[in-house]
Design an enzyme around this catalytic site. Structure first.
Site, short mmCIF file in Angstrom:
data_model
loop_
_atom_site.label_atom_id
_atom_site.label_comp_id
_atom_site.label_asym_id
_atom_site.label_seq_id
_atom_site.Cartn_x
_atom_site.Cartn_y
_atom_site.Cartn_z
N THR A 1 0.84 -1.19 0.00
CA THR A 1 0.00 0.00 0.00
C THR A 1 0.88 1.25 0.00
O THR A 1 2.01 1.23 0.45
CB THR A 1 -0.93 0.04 1.23
OG1 THR A 1 -0.15 0.14 2.43
CG2 THR A 1 -1.81 -1.20 1.29
N GLY A 2 0.32 2.34 -0.54
CA GLY A 2 1.02 3.62 -0.48
C GLY A 2 2.24 3.71 -1.37
O GLY A 2 3.31 4.13 -0.93
N ALA A 3 2.10 3.33 -2.63
CA ALA A 3 3.24 3.38 -3.57
C ALA A 3 2.98 4.41 -4.66
O ALA A 3 3.11 4.12 -5.85
CB ALA A 3 3.52 2.00 -4.16
N SER A 4 2.61 5.61 -4.26
CA SER A 4 2.27 6.66 -5.22
C SER A 4 3.50 7.23 -5.92
O SER A 4 3.50 7.45 -7.13
CB SER A 4 1.53 7.80 -4.53
OG SER A 4 0.32 7.38 -3.96
N ILE A 55 9.21 5.08 -0.35
CA ILE A 55 9.53 3.77 0.19
C ILE A 55 8.66 2.68 -0.45
O ILE A 55 9.13 1.59 -0.75
CB ILE A 55 9.37 3.78 1.72
CG1 ILE A 55 10.48 4.61 2.36
CG2 ILE A 55 9.38 2.35 2.30
CD1 ILE A 55 10.35 4.80 3.86
N GLY A 56 7.39 2.99 -0.68
CA GLY A 56 6.50 2.00 -1.30
C GLY A 56 7.00 1.55 -2.65
O GLY A 56 7.01 0.35 -2.96
N SER A 83 7.54 4.08 12.81
CA SER A 83 8.48 5.21 12.73
C SER A 83 9.28 5.41 14.00
O SER A 83 9.73 6.53 14.28
CB SER A 83 7.73 6.49 12.38
OG SER A 83 7.14 6.41 11.10
N TYR A 109 0.44 11.71 14.42
CA TYR A 109 1.21 10.69 13.71
C TYR A 109 1.92 9.76 14.69
O TYR A 109 1.85 8.54 14.57
CB TYR A 109 2.22 11.37 12.80
CG TYR A 109 3.09 10.43 12.02
CD1 TYR A 109 2.58 9.72 10.93
CD2 TYR A 109 4.43 10.24 12.34
CE1 TYR A 109 3.37 8.85 10.20
CE2 TYR A 109 5.23 9.38 11.62
CZ TYR A 109 4.70 8.69 10.55
OH TYR A 109 5.49 7.83 9.83
#
Length: 257
Positions: free
Chosen positions: A12-15, A20-21, A155, A168
């Site tokens: 997920t989150g590979a825009s 990192i994605g 994180s 966050y």
């Protein structure tokens, strides 16, 4: 790691191509692993680093050149139906997944003085609720003979405070707790669950001043790169890491706070 060839991974989150994605997708693609990634351009466009609208398509084309099956979808993970929708699409397009990388995150700057209910809820929806429900959906659809892997991105909230990122830090810290308990629940299914903290990583958001300030804190004398954490994750989803579960791994180059 030939044991990953032919397996199916969700990231997920590979825009963004520098993110990192995307680095995780590339590392797993090298092994012959099939890839399904998600992206959400509205979020990245609202951030200081922004995004070119065709970056997800460029990533898909790049991965396909590795000779693997690649699929992707734009998905707002704050939608409560998103986890089920995603897993159904993966099964329909590629087959039953073996690997889930919960990389997508929501992050804005806030403190005790200005944090709102709306902003806290948005962090919770993506960082905690989506991560939890995606992991549950993955486990429920899992076929045991493959050996399943879940890796959550955290994180290092318990390494030290993160002033200015209250929502966050709070929600990402909960990912550590989720990882430990979920690993015990899913072990009987042959699924390992771990979390990785990449530390400060240069994904395009750092200014030159930030780089100069951070560099002395790295004993190797350089800033972390997306490929550093991607290689750690590649190991964790391999057969060699079958005995590692419930761990929070700080893959941050000895970063000193």
């Amino acid at each position: 790691m030939n044991d990953l060839k032919g397996k199916i991974a969700i990231i997920t989150g590979a825009s963004r191509l520098k993110g990192i994605g995307a680095a995780i997708c590339r590392e797993l693609a090298k092994t012959g692993c099939h890839i399904f990634f998600t992206y959400w351009t509205d979020y990245d466009k609202s951030m200081p680093w922004s995004i070119e609208i065709d970056e997800p398509l460029k990533l898909k084309e790049e991965l396909q050149q590795k000779g693997i099956n690649v699929s992707c979808m734009e998905l707002d993970l704050s939608n409560p139906d998103a986890p089920e929708l995603l897993l159904n699409q993966v099964v329909e397009r590629l087959g039953y997944p073996n690997i889930l990388i919960n990389n997508a995150t929501y992050s804005t700057n806030n403190t005790f003085a200005n944090l709102t209910t709306k902003e806290l809820d948005q962090h919770y929806k993506v960082n905690i609720r989506a991560t939890t429900l995606l992991s549950i959906q993955f486990a429920q659809k899992f076929e045991k003979q493959f050996g399943g892997r879940i890796v959550n991105l955290t994180s290092g909230q318990f390494q030290g405070p993160m002033p200015g990122e209250l929502a966050y830090a709070t929600t990402k810290g909960a990912v550590d707790a989720l990882t430990i308990t979920l690993s015990a629940e899913l072990a009987p299914l042959g699924i390992t669950v771990n979390a990785v903290n990449p530390g400060p990583t240069d994904t395009g958001w750092m200014t030159e001043n930030i780089r100069n300030d951070l560099k002395p804190s790295f004993p190797f004398g350089r800033i972390g790169e997306p490929t550093d954490v991607a290689k750690t994750i590649k190991f964790l989803v391999s057969e060699e890491a079958a005995w590692i579960t419930g761990q929070i791994i700080h893959s941050e180059g000895g970063f000193r706070r």
